[in-house]
Design a protein around this motif. Structure first.
Motif, PDB file in Angstrom:
ATOM      1  N   THR A  88       0.829  -1.219   0.000  1.00 59.05           N
ATOM      2  CA  THR A  88       0.000   0.000   0.000  1.00 59.05           C
ATOM      3  C   THR A  88       0.857   1.261   0.000  1.00 59.05           C
ATOM      4  O   THR A  88       0.466   2.272  -0.572  1.00 59.05           O
ATOM      5  CB  THR A  88      -1.006   0.023   1.182  1.00 59.05           C
ATOM      6  OG1 THR A  88      -0.298  -0.019   2.413  1.00 59.05           O
ATOM      7  CG2 THR A  88      -1.984  -1.132   1.086  1.00 59.05           C
ATOM      8  N   ASP A  89       2.053   1.202   0.612  1.00 64.74           N
ATOM      9  CA  ASP A  89       2.933   2.385   0.561  1.00 64.74           C
ATOM     10  C   ASP A  89       3.310   2.708  -0.885  1.00 64.74           C
ATOM     11  O   ASP A  89       3.381   3.873  -1.280  1.00 64.74           O
ATOM     12  CB  ASP A  89       4.221   2.147   1.354  1.00 64.74           C
ATOM     13  CG  ASP A  89       3.996   2.166   2.862  1.00 64.74           C
ATOM     14  OD1 ASP A  89       3.007   2.769   3.312  1.00 64.74           O
ATOM     15  OD2 ASP A  89       4.816   1.577   3.584  1.00 64.74           O
ATOM     16  N   GLU A  90       3.552   1.649  -1.668  1.00 68.50           N
ATOM     17  CA  GLU A  90       3.929   1.886  -3.076  1.00 68.50           C
ATOM     18  C   GLU A  90       2.745   2.431  -3.869  1.00 68.50           C
ATOM     19  O   GLU A  90       2.915   3.278  -4.754  1.00 68.50           O
ATOM     20  CB  GLU A  90       4.446   0.593  -3.715  1.00 68.50           C
ATOM     21  CG  GLU A  90       5.876   0.305  -3.290  1.00 68.50           C
ATOM     22  CD  GLU A  90       6.384  -1.043  -3.773  1.00 68.50           C
ATOM     23  OE1 GLU A  90       5.778  -1.622  -4.706  1.00 68.50           O
ATOM     24  OE2 GLU A  90       7.373  -1.511  -3.191  1.00 68.50           O
ATOM     25  N   LEU A  91       1.539   1.945  -3.556  1.00 70.74           N
ATOM     26  CA  LEU A  91       0.354   2.485  -4.247  1.00 70.74           C
ATOM     27  C   LEU A  91       0.190   3.977  -3.926  1.00 70.74           C
ATOM     28  O   LEU A  91      -0.108   4.784  -4.804  1.00 70.74           O
ATOM     29  CB  LEU A  91      -0.915   1.734  -3.820  1.00 70.74           C
ATOM     30  CG  LEU A  91      -1.014   0.253  -4.202  1.00 70.74           C
ATOM     31  CD1 LEU A  91      -2.335  -0.328  -3.699  1.00 70.74           C
ATOM     32  CD2 LEU A  91      -0.896   0.057  -5.705  1.00 70.74           C
TER      33      LEU A  91
ATOM     34  N   VAL B 290      -5.722   1.194   0.251  1.00 67.15           N
ATOM     35  CA  VAL B 290      -6.209  -0.076   0.816  1.00 67.15           C
ATOM     36  C   VAL B 290      -7.504  -0.477   0.117  1.00 67.15           C
ATOM     37  O   VAL B 290      -7.681  -1.636  -0.293  1.00 67.15           O
ATOM     38  CB  VAL B 290      -6.420   0.054   2.352  1.00 67.15           C
ATOM     39  CG1 VAL B 290      -7.156  -1.165   2.908  1.00 67.15           C
ATOM     40  CG2 VAL B 290      -5.081   0.239   3.071  1.00 67.15           C
ATOM     41  N   ALA B 291      -8.403   0.486  -0.047  1.00 68.32           N
ATOM     42  CA  ALA B 291      -9.691   0.189  -0.692  1.00 68.32           C
ATOM     43  C   ALA B 291      -9.471  -0.270  -2.133  1.00 68.32           C
ATOM     44  O   ALA B 291     -10.090  -1.248  -2.589  1.00 68.32           O
ATOM     45  CB  ALA B 291     -10.598   1.410  -0.653  1.00 68.32           C
TER      46      ALA B 291
ATOM     47  N   ILE C 111     -10.054  -5.016   4.649  1.00 65.10           N
ATOM     48  CA  ILE C 111      -9.126  -6.153   4.459  1.00 65.10           C
ATOM     49  C   ILE C 111      -9.741  -7.455   4.959  1.00 65.10           C
ATOM     50  O   ILE C 111      -9.492  -8.517   4.393  1.00 65.10           O
ATOM     51  CB  ILE C 111      -7.727  -5.915   5.077  1.00 65.10           C
ATOM     52  CG1 ILE C 111      -7.787  -5.691   6.582  1.00 65.10           C
ATOM     53  CG2 ILE C 111      -7.000  -4.781   4.364  1.00 65.10           C
ATOM     54  CD1 ILE C 111      -6.414  -5.523   7.237  1.00 65.10           C
ATOM     55  N   ARG C 112     -10.568  -7.376   5.983  1.00 67.35           N
ATOM     56  CA  ARG C 112     -11.180  -8.618   6.475  1.00 67.35           C
ATOM     57  C   ARG C 112     -12.279  -9.106   5.536  1.00 67.35           C
ATOM     58  O   ARG C 112     -12.512 -10.307   5.413  1.00 67.35           O
ATOM     59  CB  ARG C 112     -11.738  -8.436   7.879  1.00 67.35           C
ATOM     60  CG  ARG C 112     -10.662  -8.508   8.945  1.00 67.35           C
ATOM     61  CD  ARG C 112     -11.260  -8.514  10.321  1.00 67.35           C
ATOM     62  NE  ARG C 112     -11.980  -9.722  10.637  1.00 67.35           N
ATOM     63  CZ  ARG C 112     -11.461 -10.788  11.258  1.00 67.35           C
ATOM     64  NH1 ARG C 112     -10.189 -10.792  11.604  1.00 67.35           N
ATOM     65  NH2 ARG C 112     -12.207 -11.839  11.535  1.00 67.35           N
ATOM     66  N   GLU C 113     -12.933  -8.165   4.873  1.00 65.65           N
ATOM     67  CA  GLU C 113     -14.027  -8.564   3.979  1.00 65.65           C
ATOM     68  C   GLU C 113     -13.503  -9.349   2.779  1.00 65.65           C
ATOM     69  O   GLU C 113     -14.099 -10.328   2.366  1.00 65.65           O
ATOM     70  CB  GLU C 113     -14.786  -7.313   3.512  1.00 65.65           C
ATOM     71  CG  GLU C 113     -16.068  -7.654   2.779  1.00 65.65           C
ATOM     72  CD  GLU C 113     -16.705  -6.431   2.139  1.00 65.65           C
ATOM     73  OE1 GLU C 113     -16.467  -5.305   2.636  1.00 65.65           O
ATOM     74  OE2 GLU C 113     -17.420  -6.614   1.140  1.00 65.65           O
TER      75      GLU C 113
END
Ligand code: S3P
Length: 177
Positions: A37-40, A69-70, A97-99
């Motif tokens: 996610t940091d790279e995104l 994240v989304a 993330i859990r979904e």
């Protein structure tokens, strides 16, 4: 343990836990794409995480991280996703993330994590501070969030990247499709 169908494999944990290196190994083994996610966030902003902290503050970074994240979780293709260490503090990120994911907490003691991060270069929350003390404080603040986010916890102290990756894959063989 988690629902049917191929899920993203999501790695969470503090800075220095090995999310990026373990995630890359797992992705290779599973034949999946790996995203961090940091790279995104950096790709979308055209700036490094450190630059974003300077220009927009931590709040600006967290807003960008929530989008990253989304976006990663929305991918129809099952991915291996490494989440920045603070992402799980946000309940919206935890829910996302859990979904769609099988979530693994790579847990390490602050002493071991501090050895892995060295001087903390490129990590604004560690810059110019004593990494071990900062990591100890963050570990105490965030333990409940990691616990709430994770389906599985793996203790990583004294274990190399290959071994951690194979434990992750073993634990999740039954649920990531
Ligand atoms: C952070 C962790 C970093 C990065 C940012 C903030 C945190 O990611 O997202 O510097 O709050 O723990 P890594 O955990 O990949 O180092």
């Amino acid at each position: 343990m988690v629902g049917d169908g191929p899920r993203h494999l999501v790695l969470v944990g503090l800075m220095g836990a090995g999310k990026t290196s373990v995630g890359a190994r797992c992705a290779e083994a599973l034949g999946r794409h790996f995203v961090d996610t940091d790279e995104l966030v950096e790709a979308a902003a055209g700036n490094t995480v450190s630059e974003i902290f300077v220009a927009e503050g931590e709040g600006g970074f967290r807003a960008r991280e929530r989008i990253a994240v989304a976006d990663a979780c929305a991918s129809p293709e099952p991915l291996v996703i490494a989440c920045g260490g603070g992402a799980v503090v946000d309940p919206q990120n935890r829910a996302a993330i859990r979904e769609r994911g099988a979530v693994v907490w790579l847990r390490g003691t602050p002493q071991h994590l501090a050895e892995r991060v060295g001087a903390g270069a490129g990590r604004p929350l560690l810059d110019d501070r004593a990494p071990a003390e900062t990591l100890e404080r963050l570990a105490a603040l965030r333990a409940a969030a990691y616990e709430a986010a994770a389906h599985v916890t793996i203790d990583t102290d004294g274990i190399g990247v290959d071994e951690i990756a194979s434990r992750v894959l073993q634990e999740l063989a039954s649920c990531i499709g």
